[in-house]
Structure formats: C-alpha cells, structure tokens
Design an enzyme around this catalytic site. Structure first.
Site, short mmCIF file in Angstrom:
data_model
loop_
_atom_site.label_atom_id
_atom_site.label_comp_id
_atom_site.label_asym_id
_atom_site.label_seq_id
_atom_site.Cartn_x
_atom_site.Cartn_y
_atom_site.Cartn_z
N CYS A 184 0.81 -1.22 0.00
CA CYS A 184 0.00 0.00 0.00
C CYS A 184 0.84 1.27 0.00
O CYS A 184 0.29 2.37 0.05
CB CYS A 184 -0.91 0.03 1.23
SG CYS A 184 -2.01 -1.39 1.39
N ARG A 225 -5.08 6.86 -3.07
CA ARG A 225 -5.60 5.52 -3.31
C ARG A 225 -5.93 4.81 -2.00
O ARG A 225 -7.00 4.22 -1.86
CB ARG A 225 -4.57 4.70 -4.11
CG ARG A 225 -5.00 3.27 -4.40
CD ARG A 225 -3.92 2.54 -5.17
NE ARG A 225 -2.77 2.24 -4.34
CZ ARG A 225 -2.62 1.10 -3.65
NH1 ARG A 225 -3.57 0.18 -3.68
NH2 ARG A 225 -1.53 0.88 -2.95
#
Length: 320
Positions: A184, A225
């Site tokens: 991530c 995101r």
C-alpha cells in the site's frame, strides 16, 4: 490491505527472499562483467532472465488465489515468457537489453531491503525495520485525509503488529478492519522508476528532474488511493453485485465486496493508467528512458518501435 493473514509476495515459497536477492546479485554481476568486456557477462544475464521468469511464475498462485488480483496475476503470467524471451534476445546479441537488466537489478536492490531487513540495535539504540517506518508513515497520512473527509475510524494495530490499521464499525455492529501493508506504500512503483532512471546514462540534472516528476507524484497518488479504498471498504459503499463479485474472486465474505471492487478492480486498473502517464512525464525529462521502453515494447509485441519519433523526443537532448 484488507484482512489478516495475507503474506508479502516474496514470502510465497520458502527461500523466496533469497531467490530475489540472487536474481538482483546475478544481474548486477552480469552488468559488471559485461562492462569489463567479458563475454561471460552476457551468458550470466541471459540465464538470470530465465531465473527471473521462474520467479514470476512462482508468484502466480499468490496473486491469483491469496491476493485475489486479476491484474497482478495477468502481469505475472505475461512476465514469464517475456523474461525468457529477454534472455534469449540478450544472449543472441540484443545488447540494449543490458540497460533493462541493470534497471531490474537496481529496482530489486531498492525494494528488497524493505522486505528483508529486520529491526536491529546499534550501541543500545533500537531501530525498527524499514518496512514498519514506511508503512506507519503511509498509515498516518492516510488517516489525516480520512479525518479531513469527516470520518473517524479507530486506528488499531495491523496484523503485522504495526500502528497501521483502521477499524470501521458499521451500523449492524460489524467491524471492518483495513490494514496498510507494504504493497500500500507505492514502494514497488517508486523502485521501478528509481531503477529505470539510475540505469540509463544521462546527465545527473536530467535524472533528478525525472525523479522529481515521478516519485512525488507516485507517493501522493498512492495516499489518495489508500484513502479511497479505506473509506469505500470501511463504509461498504460499493456493495455492488455481491454474489457475482464474490464468485469472480473466489471469496465468501460479503463485507469484502467493496474492498475487492475499490482495490482489486478500480484502483489497480487506474494504477496502470497512472503509471503510463507518469512514464510519459518522466521520459519527457529523461529521453534516454526511451531505449528501455522500446525494448519492453519489443518483448511484448515482437516489433521495433521508435518512441523518440512517436513522442517527439529530442534525439540529442539539449536541456543539459
């Protein structure tokens, strides 16, 4: 990013970290030997490309069944024949592929320390593992944006034991926990651009400009995101076609549907588009990257491409 028990891609099989380090070291050794005019460098590079293809093949079960990512599964499958073909072409005289070989080696040397260096102490001073520092920094910045949007999930420990997860309590009392993991952080994409830029021969000023337009943009887009996925999955905003989505991904937990849509479908497809756009910006600042991109396109299509002409890049860069 979602749920416990999801291993890093490089821990898929025993000794995979060693496998990846071996590829990085062999690529670097072949580069060094070739630069000294030794023909054995080409043979080592060609063999290592085949080994790199085997590495990508070993990741397919993880991407397909554990990570549940169609995009990454397809890319890994494509990488297998592409790597073998690269080794074949390099062995048979396509010397330009040594630049891509150099780039892959540098990418791995950038990425692997975050996956493999543990916490350690020096003179009584404790240092956390690099992955923890990066993951918790991204989690903090993600939480800042979540707060700005007016949400207030509870920040909790992730399944890795880091302060890097957010627990969202739904109206029905169910808790959805979103974990920030190394995937991530955007590290993989930043390592790619770092390796590409470092591998080409060009003035330092142009290399720095290429990094300046790529790395910060990747990092910022990645924070957006992670925030998007956290909010959508945490609040179950995309519970669309639940049965179909669960069947597509071989999943059974209906609370996972919003995550699968927001991350595995939308975010990953948009990430591919974003990386193409960032590559275009980087190659405008560093036209020498076109050589690597042309080789990649040749591996994928079997046809030669002149990106210098297609993108109207200067053949003799003047922005020194």
């Amino acid at each position: 990013m979602f749920g416990p028990g999801v291993p890093a891609v490089l821990s898929l099989v025993p000794d995979t970290f060693t496998f990846a380090w071996l590829v990085a070291i062999l690529f670097a050794a072949s580069w060094l030997l070739d630069s000294r005019g030794l023909a054995v460098g080409r043979s080592i590079a060609a063999g290592t490309w085949a080994l790199f293809g085997l590495f990508w093949l070993s990741t397919v079960p993880y991407f397909a069944f554990e990570h549940q990512s169609y995009v990454e599964s397809i890319l890994a499958l494509v990488g297998v024949p592409a790597c073998i073909y690269a080794g074949y072409l390099l062995y048979n005289g396509r010397a330009s592929l040594f630049t891509l070989t150099r780039a892959i080696s540098i990418m791995l040397f950038i990425y692997l320390p975050f996956e493999t260096i543990p916490a350690f102490s020096v003179a009584g001073v404790a240092f956390p593992e690099p992955r923890r520092i990066l993951i918790e920094a991204v989690a903090t910045q993600t939480g800042f944006l979540i707060d700005l949007l007016g949400y207030a999930p509870e920040r909790v420990a992730s399944y890795e034991g880091y302060d890097a997860a957010y627990a969202w309590t739904l109206d029905d009392g169910h808790t959805v926990t979103i974990h920030v993991v190394l995937a991530c952080t955007g590290l993989g994409s930043m390592a790619i651009f770092g390796g590409l830029v470092a591998a080409v021969q060009a003035p330092l000023s142009r290399k720095l400009r290429a990094l300046a337009v790529s790395l910060p943009l990747i990092y910022v887009l990645n924070i957006f995101r992670t925030t998007f996925i956290s909010v959508v999955a945490g609040n179950q905003y995309m519970q669309w076609q639940t049965d179909l989505v669960l069947a597509m991904f071989g999943a059974t937990d209906p609370y996972r549907v919003s995550f699968l849509i927001s991350d595995r479908i939308m975010s990953q497809l948009l990430a591919v588009v974003a990386l193409i756009g960032i590559t275009f910006l980087a190659v405008r600042e560093l036209p020498e990257l076109a050589v690597i991109l042309e080789d990649v396109l040749y591996l994928l299509t079997g046809e030669e491409h002149d990106l210098t002409e297609s993108l109207d890049l200067p053949r003799e860069p003047t922005n020194r």
